[in-house]
Design a protein around this motif. Sequence first.
Motif, PDB file in Angstrom:
ATOM      1  N   ASP A 123      -3.193 -35.355  22.548  1.00 12.21           N
ATOM      2  CA  ASP A 123      -1.826 -35.133  23.370  1.00 12.21           C
ATOM      3  C   ASP A 123      -0.776 -36.269  22.742  1.00 12.21           C
ATOM      4  O   ASP A 123       0.065 -35.565  22.645  1.00 12.21           O
ATOM      5  N   ARG A 124      -1.151 -37.119  22.096  1.00  6.34           N
ATOM      6  CA  ARG A 124      -0.123 -38.112  21.270  1.00  6.34           C
ATOM      7  C   ARG A 124       0.405 -37.248  20.131  1.00  6.34           C
ATOM      8  O   ARG A 124       1.420 -37.189  20.026  1.00  6.34           O
ATOM      9  N   TYR A 125      -0.570 -36.364  19.405  1.00  6.76           N
ATOM     10  CA  TYR A 125      -0.055 -35.679  18.298  1.00  6.76           C
ATOM     11  C   TYR A 125       0.994 -34.867  18.795  1.00  6.76           C
ATOM     12  O   TYR A 125       1.905 -34.422  18.158  1.00  6.76           O
ATOM     13  N   SER A 126       0.480 -33.941  19.947  1.00  8.68           N
ATOM     14  CA  SER A 126       1.294 -32.848  20.423  1.00  8.68           C
ATOM     15  C   SER A 126       2.631 -33.708  20.826  1.00  8.68           C
ATOM     16  O   SER A 126       3.806 -32.839  20.677  1.00  8.68           O
ATOM     17  N   LEU A 127       2.706 -34.779  21.655  1.00 14.05           N
ATOM     18  CA  LEU A 127       3.903 -35.322  21.740  1.00 14.05           C
ATOM     19  C   LEU A 127       4.732 -35.523  20.716  1.00 14.05           C
ATOM     20  O   LEU A 127       6.223 -35.388  20.587  1.00 14.05           O
ATOM     21  N   ASP A 128       4.237 -36.108  19.819  1.00 13.18           N
ATOM     22  CA  ASP A 128       4.750 -36.575  18.348  1.00 13.18           C
ATOM     23  C   ASP A 128       5.409 -35.327  17.815  1.00 13.18           C
ATOM     24  O   ASP A 128       6.727 -35.021  17.304  1.00 13.18           O
ATOM     25  N   LEU A 129       4.646 -34.100  17.583  1.00 12.18           N
ATOM     26  CA  LEU A 129       5.286 -32.950  17.211  1.00 12.18           C
ATOM     27  C   LEU A 129       6.275 -32.437  17.980  1.00 12.18           C
ATOM     28  O   LEU A 129       7.102 -31.842  17.310  1.00 12.18           O
ATOM     29  N   GLU A 130       6.174 -32.339  19.233  1.00  9.96           N
ATOM     30  CA  GLU A 130       7.437 -31.867  20.120  1.00  9.96           C
ATOM     31  C   GLU A 130       8.390 -32.543  19.833  1.00  9.96           C
ATOM     32  O   GLU A 130       9.831 -32.069  19.960  1.00  9.96           O
ATOM     33  N   GLU A 131       8.451 -34.014  19.828  1.00  6.08           N
ATOM     34  CA  GLU A 131       9.589 -34.840  19.747  1.00  6.08           C
ATOM     35  C   GLU A 131      10.177 -34.392  18.215  1.00  6.08           C
ATOM     36  O   GLU A 131      11.309 -34.206  17.949  1.00  6.08           O
ATOM     37  N   SER A 132       9.183 -34.264  17.140  1.00  4.35           N
ATOM     38  CA  SER A 132       9.801 -33.864  15.765  1.00  4.35           C
ATOM     39  C   SER A 132      10.519 -32.363  15.924  1.00  4.35           C
ATOM     40  O   SER A 132      11.153 -32.304  15.365  1.00  4.35           O
ATOM     41  N   VAL A 133       9.779 -31.467  16.574  1.00  6.08           N
ATOM     42  CA  VAL A 133      10.412 -30.192  16.732  1.00  6.08           C
ATOM     43  C   VAL A 133      11.850 -30.128  17.435  1.00  6.08           C
ATOM     44  O   VAL A 133      12.750 -29.547  17.142  1.00  6.08           O
ATOM     45  N   ASN A 134      12.024 -31.116  18.539  1.00  2.00           N
ATOM     46  CA  ASN A 134      13.219 -31.048  19.274  1.00  2.00           C
ATOM     47  C   ASN A 134      13.993 -31.692  18.292  1.00  2.00           C
ATOM     48  O   ASN A 134      15.392 -31.549  18.363  1.00  2.00           O
ATOM     49  N   SER A 135      13.659 -32.641  17.280  1.00  2.00           N
ATOM     50  CA  SER A 135      14.680 -33.503  16.432  1.00  2.00           C
ATOM     51  C   SER A 135      15.268 -32.539  15.518  1.00  2.00           C
ATOM     52  O   SER A 135      16.179 -32.933  14.820  1.00  2.00           O
ATOM     53  N   ILE A 136      14.688 -31.326  15.088  1.00  2.00           N
ATOM     54  CA  ILE A 136      15.076 -30.550  14.054  1.00  2.00           C
ATOM     55  C   ILE A 136      16.297 -29.885  14.355  1.00  2.00           C
ATOM     56  O   ILE A 136      16.276 -29.179  15.573  1.00  2.00           O
ATOM     57  N   ASP A 137      17.279 -29.715  13.395  1.00  2.00           N
ATOM     58  CA  ASP A 137      18.614 -28.824  13.871  1.00  2.00           C
ATOM     59  C   ASP A 137      18.237 -27.379  13.539  1.00  2.00           C
ATOM     60  O   ASP A 137      17.778 -27.217  12.495  1.00  2.00           O
ATOM     61  N   VAL A 138      18.561 -26.621  14.418  1.00  2.00           N
ATOM     62  CA  VAL A 138      18.382 -25.046  13.994  1.00  2.00           C
ATOM     63  C   VAL A 138      18.913 -24.593  12.664  1.00  2.00           C
ATOM     64  O   VAL A 138      18.711 -23.855  12.136  1.00  2.00           O
ATOM     65  N   ASP A 139      20.330 -25.111  12.734  1.00  2.00           N
ATOM     66  CA  ASP A 139      21.318 -24.543  11.683  1.00  2.00           C
ATOM     67  C   ASP A 139      20.608 -25.078  10.357  1.00  2.00           C
ATOM     68  O   ASP A 139      20.665 -24.403   9.242  1.00  2.00           O
ATOM     69  N   THR A 140      20.218 -26.418  10.333  1.00  2.00           N
ATOM     70  CA  THR A 140      19.785 -26.653   9.054  1.00  2.00           C
ATOM     71  C   THR A 140      18.434 -26.224   8.741  1.00  2.00           C
ATOM     72  O   THR A 140      18.204 -25.893   7.488  1.00  2.00           O
ATOM     73  N   LEU A 141      17.716 -26.020   9.728  1.00  2.76           N
ATOM     74  CA  LEU A 141      16.472 -24.983   9.433  1.00  2.76           C
ATOM     75  C   LEU A 141      16.546 -23.700   8.812  1.00  2.76           C
ATOM     76  O   LEU A 141      16.022 -23.269   7.932  1.00  2.76           O
ATOM     77  N   ARG A 142      17.628 -23.086   9.310  1.00  5.15           N
ATOM     78  CA  ARG A 142      18.113 -21.788   9.004  1.00  5.15           C
ATOM     79  C   ARG A 142      18.387 -21.690   7.510  1.00  5.15           C
ATOM     80  O   ARG A 142      18.078 -21.106   6.722  1.00  5.15           O
ATOM     81  N   GLN A 143      19.319 -22.866   7.225  1.00  4.83           N
ATOM     82  CA  GLN A 143      19.832 -22.982   5.743  1.00  4.83           C
ATOM     83  C   GLN A 143      18.737 -23.253   4.966  1.00  4.83           C
ATOM     84  O   GLN A 143      18.651 -22.752   3.901  1.00  4.83           O
ATOM     85  N   ALA A 144      17.906 -24.080   5.405  1.00  6.05           N
ATOM     86  CA  ALA A 144      16.445 -24.323   4.447  1.00  6.05           C
ATOM     87  C   ALA A 144      15.878 -23.183   4.254  1.00  6.05           C
ATOM     88  O   ALA A 144      15.351 -22.718   3.111  1.00  6.05           O
ATOM     89  N   ALA A 145      15.517 -22.408   5.195  1.00  3.54           N
ATOM     90  CA  ALA A 145      14.943 -21.307   5.191  1.00  3.54           C
ATOM     91  C   ALA A 145      15.538 -20.086   4.347  1.00  3.54           C
ATOM     92  O   ALA A 145      14.905 -19.607   3.380  1.00  3.54           O
ATOM     93  N   ALA A 146      16.820 -19.858   4.230  1.00  2.00           N
ATOM     94  CA  ALA A 146      17.713 -19.063   3.521  1.00  2.00           C
ATOM     95  C   ALA A 146      17.661 -19.482   1.988  1.00  2.00           C
ATOM     96  O   ALA A 146      17.515 -18.777   1.214  1.00  2.00           O
ATOM     97  N   ALA A 147      17.778 -20.861   1.812  1.00  2.00           N
ATOM     98  CA  ALA A 147      17.456 -21.547   0.494  1.00  2.00           C
ATOM     99  C   ALA A 147      16.215 -21.180  -0.180  1.00  2.00           C
ATOM    100  O   ALA A 147      16.024 -20.839  -1.421  1.00  2.00           O
ATOM    101  N   GLU A 148      15.181 -21.287   0.484  1.00  2.00           N
ATOM    102  CA  GLU A 148      13.933 -21.110   0.245  1.00  2.00           C
ATOM    103  C   GLU A 148      13.471 -19.730  -0.206  1.00  2.00           C
ATOM    104  O   GLU A 148      13.074 -19.120  -1.147  1.00  2.00           O
ATOM    105  N   LEU A 149      14.250 -18.699   0.693  1.00  2.00           N
ATOM    106  CA  LEU A 149      14.065 -17.393   0.533  1.00  2.00           C
ATOM    107  C   LEU A 149      15.008 -16.869  -0.912  1.00  2.00           C
ATOM    108  O   LEU A 149      14.427 -16.144  -1.734  1.00  2.00           O
ATOM    109  N   GLY A 150      16.075 -17.444  -1.215  1.00  2.00           N
ATOM    110  CA  GLY A 150      16.777 -17.476  -2.218  1.00  2.00           C
ATOM    111  C   GLY A 150      15.941 -17.685  -3.507  1.00  2.00           C
ATOM    112  O   GLY A 150      16.106 -17.123  -4.554  1.00  2.00           O
TER     113      GLY A 150
END
Length: 208
Positions: free
Chosen positions: A132-159
Amino acid sequence: MSSAAASAATAAAEAAIADVSATSVEPQSVDTAATEVSARARLVADTEKMLHDVGAYVQGELDETSADYALLEAMNSSAATKYAGMAQTAQELHAAMHSLQTQYAALAPHLAHVETLSASVEQLEATVSALDRYSLDLEESVNSIDVDTLRQAAAAELGQGVADEGQSGKTTATKADNQTSVKEPAPAATTSPATAAPEVSDADDDAE
């Protein structure tokens, strides 16, 4: 005891009357005789009253003693009855205790199994709490991630992956060319023109 006391008192009274009679030796006048008779009558009445009172006192003492003994007997009977009831209760308690001991001995393995299950449940609860604590920490981590930054990182990895694949393809082609050049057979011997002419004519025939 009352009859003996009454007999003793009567004997004492008769002895006193005899002593009074013995003292009258000489003849007396009629008045003196009447006085003596009256005195004797009073003495007898007093003696009888005393005997009656003594008898009543002794009877009262006997009645009181008898009542005490009757009360003691009743108390003893009541105590015996209570002790008998207590003995019966003690026997029933002993039987019940033996039955409880037998049941506890039969339930001892089940109780050990229950304790084992309880320990397992506690470990499971600890694991669930950790998850439960791990899930809460993971949820907080996911919520703290910026979607645009994630997309840019995914595009960079794809390139980067595409560039790596291109580089890998070039490297593979270079290696293949090198292997082809190494394995290329020696040139065939030079043929004469006369011998080569029929082959060309055959090729022309095939073309026609």
